[in-house]
Design a protein around this motif. Structure first.
Motif, short mmCIF file in Angstrom:
data_model
loop_
_atom_site.label_atom_id
_atom_site.label_comp_id
_atom_site.label_asym_id
_atom_site.label_seq_id
_atom_site.Cartn_x
_atom_site.Cartn_y
_atom_site.Cartn_z
N ASP A 258 7.92 -47.11 25.64
CA ASP A 258 6.67 -46.81 25.96
C ASP A 258 6.37 -45.17 26.12
O ASP A 258 7.50 -44.52 26.38
CB ASP A 258 6.14 -47.65 27.13
N PRO A 259 5.18 -44.89 26.10
CA PRO A 259 4.90 -43.33 26.06
C PRO A 259 5.46 -42.40 27.28
O PRO A 259 6.13 -41.35 27.13
CB PRO A 259 3.51 -43.11 26.10
N GLN A 260 5.43 -43.25 28.22
CA GLN A 260 5.90 -42.69 29.73
C GLN A 260 7.41 -42.49 29.52
O GLN A 260 7.89 -41.52 30.09
CB GLN A 260 5.37 -43.63 30.71
N THR A 261 8.05 -43.57 29.40
CA THR A 261 9.40 -43.57 29.18
C THR A 261 9.86 -42.49 28.16
O THR A 261 10.84 -41.79 28.48
CB THR A 261 9.97 -44.78 28.72
N LEU A 262 9.31 -42.35 27.10
CA LEU A 262 9.66 -41.44 25.98
C LEU A 262 9.33 -40.07 26.88
O LEU A 262 10.32 -39.15 26.64
CB LEU A 262 8.72 -41.50 24.75
N ALA A 263 8.41 -39.71 27.39
CA ALA A 263 8.22 -38.22 28.00
C ALA A 263 9.04 -37.90 28.96
O ALA A 263 9.76 -37.04 29.07
CB ALA A 263 6.67 -38.38 28.77
N ARG A 264 9.89 -39.11 29.88
CA ARG A 264 10.79 -38.80 30.65
C ARG A 264 11.99 -38.49 29.98
O ARG A 264 12.73 -37.58 30.46
CB ARG A 264 10.96 -40.05 31.54
N PHE A 265 12.34 -39.18 28.93
CA PHE A 265 13.51 -38.78 28.39
C PHE A 265 13.53 -37.45 27.41
O PHE A 265 14.53 -36.79 27.25
CB PHE A 265 14.23 -39.93 27.37
N GLU A 266 12.22 -37.15 26.94
CA GLU A 266 12.15 -35.96 26.39
C GLU A 266 12.46 -34.79 27.39
O GLU A 266 12.90 -33.73 27.11
CB GLU A 266 10.70 -35.94 25.76
#
Lengths: 123, 123
Positions: free
Chosen positions: B2-10
């Motif tokens: 999900d977008p939030q998880t993606l943002a964290r790993f980015e």
DNA sequence: TGGCAAATTGGGTAAGTTGCCAAGTATGCG
DNA sequence: CGCATACTTGGCAACTTACCCAATTTGCCA
């Protein structure tokens, strides 16, 4: 930097490069809960299976994960769990950086737009 | 993902990318002994000062180091010493990978060249 | 054997990274 | 002020990486 030192840091950099991608960091994180098949990981990531397979192959090449074939499936697992310790440090860096940004924003407001843009002038 | 998880790993990946270069790893290592000027670090690295300056700027951007201007000089120091803990893990991965390579080499020798290349046929 | 499912590999293009030189900025000093 | 030193930034060529699609390999089973 003498050749031997260079070689050592190049070797380290190879590992860091393997971790320098959101998807691969996610994969490492996902594998912290135990081994998973490529299909399973692919579903979690939400990309093409060939993309995920290549990411896993890279992680394996540098020795961060290991694979175990079982029938038609390939299960990957963490080979170097000590990486997980680093995630906390990453969060630390992110938090500190965010705080620093905030501090700078407060101490050096823009020349214009200082009237009430922050919305906290009353508190 | 999900977008939030993606943002964290980015966000995490941005930090890892900053570390994914031999020179920058070397700089972090060099700074573990205390702050150093750009000129000093440049001498240690042995590259153009503009190159070293850019590496340091990148490390600073992600919050791994911090700079302090004094006169015409700029001193850099570690902002996140917890990174240093990771170096041990890297060495661990390298050692394990090397051992694994050795194990494979011994257990599956090449068809030719098996006469005495290892030098341990007598042991 | 044929066919299906899981995974890897190859390929082409788009995007990102690196290093050096040159030019610009900032500070100290006579 | 003029000049030197320390550092940063712009720009460009060479190189690397990422993604999706297509093709191939591998193992299972009817």
């Amino acid at each position: 930097m003498d050749p031997q030192t260079l070689a050592r840091f190049e070797a380290r950099a190879r590992i860091m490069k393997a971790l320098a991608h959101p998807t691969r960091l996610f994969l490492v994180d996902a594998l912290s809960g135990g081994e998973k098949s490529v299909a399973e990981l692919t579903r979690m990531v939400g990309a093409d299976i060939s993309t995920v397979s290549k990411h896993l192959a890279l992680l394996r090449t540098v020795g961060l994960v290991r694979d175990r074939k079982r029938g038609t499936r390939v299960f990957y697992s963490l080979q170097a769990p000590c990486i997980l310790n680093f995630f906390g440090c990453l969060e630390n860096v992110l938090r500190t950086a965010a705080e620093e940004q905030l501090r700078l924003a407060v101490s050096t407001p823009l020349a214009h737009d200082t009237q009430n843009a922050n919305g906290d002038a009353t508190g």
